[in-house]
Scaffold this motif. Sequence first.
Motif, PDB file in Angstrom:
ATOM      1  N   ASP A 161       7.672  20.866  -6.810  1.00  0.00           N
ATOM      2  CA  ASP A 161       8.102  21.601  -8.002  1.00  0.00           C
ATOM      3  C   ASP A 161       8.908  20.705  -8.948  1.00  0.00           C
ATOM      4  N   VAL A 162       8.341  19.522  -9.239  1.00  0.00           N
ATOM      5  CA  VAL A 162       8.968  18.592 -10.179  1.00  0.00           C
ATOM      6  C   VAL A 162       7.914  18.150 -11.187  1.00  0.00           C
ATOM      7  N   THR A 163       8.344  17.444 -12.221  1.00  0.00           N
ATOM      8  CA  THR A 163       7.413  16.929 -13.213  1.00  0.00           C
ATOM      9  C   THR A 163       6.716  15.679 -12.672  1.00  0.00           C
ATOM     10  N   PRO A 164       5.569  15.300 -13.276  1.00  0.00           N
ATOM     11  CA  PRO A 164       4.906  14.070 -12.852  1.00  0.00           C
ATOM     12  C   PRO A 164       5.799  12.835 -12.952  1.00  0.00           C
ATOM     13  N   GLU A 165       6.620  12.767 -14.011  1.00  0.00           N
ATOM     14  CA  GLU A 165       7.520  11.614 -14.141  1.00  0.00           C
ATOM     15  C   GLU A 165       8.552  11.592 -13.023  1.00  0.00           C
ATOM     16  N   GLN A 166       9.044  12.773 -12.662  1.00  0.00           N
ATOM     17  CA  GLN A 166       9.989  12.835 -11.545  1.00  0.00           C
ATOM     18  C   GLN A 166       9.309  12.469 -10.233  1.00  0.00           C
ATOM     19  N   ALA A 167       8.042  12.870 -10.097  1.00  0.00           N
ATOM     20  CA  ALA A 167       7.290  12.518  -8.894  1.00  0.00           C
ATOM     21  C   ALA A 167       7.100  11.012  -8.803  1.00  0.00           C
ATOM     22  N   LYS A 168       6.812  10.359  -9.944  1.00  0.00           N
ATOM     23  CA  LYS A 168       6.680   8.904  -9.946  1.00  0.00           C
ATOM     24  C   LYS A 168       7.988   8.239  -9.533  1.00  0.00           C
ATOM     25  N   GLN A 169       9.095   8.771 -10.018  1.00  0.00           N
ATOM     26  CA  GLN A 169      10.386   8.196  -9.643  1.00  0.00           C
ATOM     27  C   GLN A 169      10.658   8.404  -8.163  1.00  0.00           C
ATOM     28  N   MET A 170      10.206   9.533  -7.615  1.00  0.00           N
ATOM     29  CA  MET A 170      10.340   9.760  -6.178  1.00  0.00           C
ATOM     30  C   MET A 170       9.578   8.691  -5.398  1.00  0.00           C
ATOM     31  N   ILE A 171       8.397   8.341  -5.896  1.00  0.00           N
ATOM     32  CA  ILE A 171       7.604   7.313  -5.229  1.00  0.00           C
ATOM     33  C   ILE A 171       8.322   5.973  -5.290  1.00  0.00           C
ATOM     34  N   PHE A 172       8.813   5.606  -6.469  1.00  0.00           N
ATOM     35  CA  PHE A 172       9.561   4.347  -6.611  1.00  0.00           C
ATOM     36  C   PHE A 172      10.775   4.336  -5.694  1.00  0.00           C
ATOM     37  N   ASP A 173      11.499   5.452  -5.673  1.00  0.00           N
ATOM     38  CA  ASP A 173      12.704   5.522  -4.833  1.00  0.00           C
ATOM     39  C   ASP A 173      12.356   5.410  -3.356  1.00  0.00           C
ATOM     40  N   SER A 174      11.259   6.061  -2.940  1.00  0.00           N
ATOM     41  CA  SER A 174      10.874   6.026  -1.530  1.00  0.00           C
ATOM     42  C   SER A 174      10.472   4.622  -1.096  1.00  0.00           C
ATOM     43  N   LEU A 175      10.046   3.812  -2.056  1.00  0.00           N
ATOM     44  CA  LEU A 175       9.674   2.425  -1.766  1.00  0.00           C
ATOM     45  C   LEU A 175      10.857   1.475  -1.838  1.00  0.00           C
ATOM     46  N   GLY A 176      12.006   2.001  -2.234  1.00  0.00           N
ATOM     47  CA  GLY A 176      13.164   1.142  -2.399  1.00  0.00           C
ATOM     48  C   GLY A 176      13.139   0.373  -3.701  1.00  0.00           C
ATOM     49  N   GLY A 177      12.302   0.825  -4.634  1.00  0.00           N
ATOM     50  CA  GLY A 177      12.184   0.167  -5.929  1.00  0.00           C
ATOM     51  C   GLY A 177      11.046  -0.835  -5.960  1.00  0.00           C
ATOM     52  N   VAL A 178      10.646  -1.190  -7.169  1.00  0.00           N
ATOM     53  CA  VAL A 178       9.611  -2.195  -7.382  1.00  0.00           C
ATOM     54  C   VAL A 178      10.212  -3.268  -8.288  1.00  0.00           C
ATOM     55  N   PRO A 179      10.593  -4.411  -7.742  1.00  0.00           N
ATOM     56  CA  PRO A 179      11.284  -5.432  -8.531  1.00  0.00           C
ATOM     57  C   PRO A 179      10.571  -5.832  -9.818  1.00  0.00           C
ATOM     58  N   LEU A 180       9.237  -5.862  -9.802  1.00  0.00           N
ATOM     59  CA  LEU A 180       8.491  -6.228 -11.009  1.00  0.00           C
ATOM     60  C   LEU A 180       8.632  -5.179 -12.098  1.00  0.00           C
ATOM     61  N   GLY A 181       8.969  -3.945 -11.695  1.00  0.00           N
ATOM     62  CA  GLY A 181       9.158  -2.882 -12.664  1.00  0.00           C
ATOM     63  C   GLY A 181       7.911  -2.105 -13.008  1.00  0.00           C
ATOM     64  N   ARG A 182       6.822  -2.410 -12.338  1.00  0.00           N
ATOM     65  CA  ARG A 182       5.566  -1.678 -12.569  1.00  0.00           C
ATOM     66  C   ARG A 182       4.656  -1.864 -11.366  1.00  0.00           C
ATOM     67  N   PHE A 183       3.634  -1.012 -11.286  1.00  0.00           N
ATOM     68  CA  PHE A 183       2.609  -1.167 -10.273  1.00  0.00           C
ATOM     69  C   PHE A 183       1.545  -2.152 -10.774  1.00  0.00           C
ATOM     70  N   ALA A 184       0.739  -2.647  -9.853  1.00  0.00           N
ATOM     71  CA  ALA A 184      -0.326  -3.578 -10.213  1.00  0.00           C
ATOM     72  C   ALA A 184      -1.450  -2.860 -10.943  1.00  0.00           C
ATOM     73  N   THR A 185      -2.190  -3.622 -11.728  1.00  0.00           N
ATOM     74  CA  THR A 185      -3.384  -3.082 -12.362  1.00  0.00           C
ATOM     75  C   THR A 185      -4.580  -3.326 -11.445  1.00  0.00           C
ATOM     76  N   THR A 186      -5.643  -2.589 -11.664  1.00  0.00           N
ATOM     77  CA  THR A 186      -6.850  -2.783 -10.859  1.00  0.00           C
ATOM     78  C   THR A 186      -7.432  -4.171 -11.085  1.00  0.00           C
ATOM     79  N   GLU A 187      -7.305  -4.692 -12.299  1.00  0.00           N
ATOM     80  CA  GLU A 187      -7.834  -6.016 -12.604  1.00  0.00           C
ATOM     81  C   GLU A 187      -7.097  -7.104 -11.822  1.00  0.00           C
ATOM     82  N   GLU A 188      -5.808  -6.936 -11.630  1.00  0.00           N
ATOM     83  CA  GLU A 188      -5.046  -7.928 -10.870  1.00  0.00           C
ATOM     84  C   GLU A 188      -5.480  -7.958  -9.407  1.00  0.00           C
TER      85      GLU A 188
END
Length: 259
Positions: free
Chosen positions: A201-228
């Motif tokens: 019962d949260v917004t998609p942006e809040q859900a994304k932050q939950m994912i980042f938090d559960s991972l302990g953060g992403v130092p690069l500040g973003r997820f990888a692209t499919t091309e990478e």
Amino acid sequence: MQDRDRLDGRRALVTGGSRGTGKAVVRRLREMGADVWTTARTMPAGYELPDRFIQADTSTIDGVKTIAARIAEEGPLNILVHVTGGSSTPPGGFTAASDEHWLAELDLNLLGAVRLDRALLPAMVEAGAGAVVHVTSIQGQMPLHDATLPYASAKGALRTYSKGLANELAPRGIRVNTVSPGGIETEGYDDFVDRLAGGNDVTPEQAKQMIFDSLGGVPLGRFATTEEVADLIGFLVSDRASSILGAEYVIDGGTTPTT
């Protein structure tokens, strides 16, 4: 590109190539000169090379048989890339995952690759050369318990299987490696975000932050692209990686802690 960057004259199969990372891998290998086949449950409308598409479900025994039979008509592969994967387990922790969820995740994320390897690699071994890449996940080491524990467990098993397979096949000229992405911006990721948002019962942006938090953060500040991810796989199946086998390449923007 130099000759060692090219895949001209080589036949490849990429599973899960209809969208996301698999689609990017198909495109990259074709750019490198390979004759690329792909498979997925449904062929996208207007697919540009329908004669190189095998409609099948790799999570089923019959689906693997369909793929193997079609590939066998053309001769042995030089390259096999397993991208197919995903999670449909609902959020709610380990008690929310039923036997059906566990079995579905194991079939999709582990046993499909095992069965297809068993069907296709003997011809590659007979030819005496080839490259295999299994796409696993950093969740094999950093499982997200709320909704993807079965997925993480299956990917962890795929990682272990890949290392054993690499040792067995290396003397026969076959290189097996794994690529373990962290978060990737794909349609599947968007679906997971929506599922997590709805379940909590949260917004998609809040859900994304939950994912980042559960991972302990992403130092690069973003997820990888499919091309990478596709670029990394293209390197691993090329002659530039001819002495690399049994390795796991993590592409996660620094998410996995290092020691």
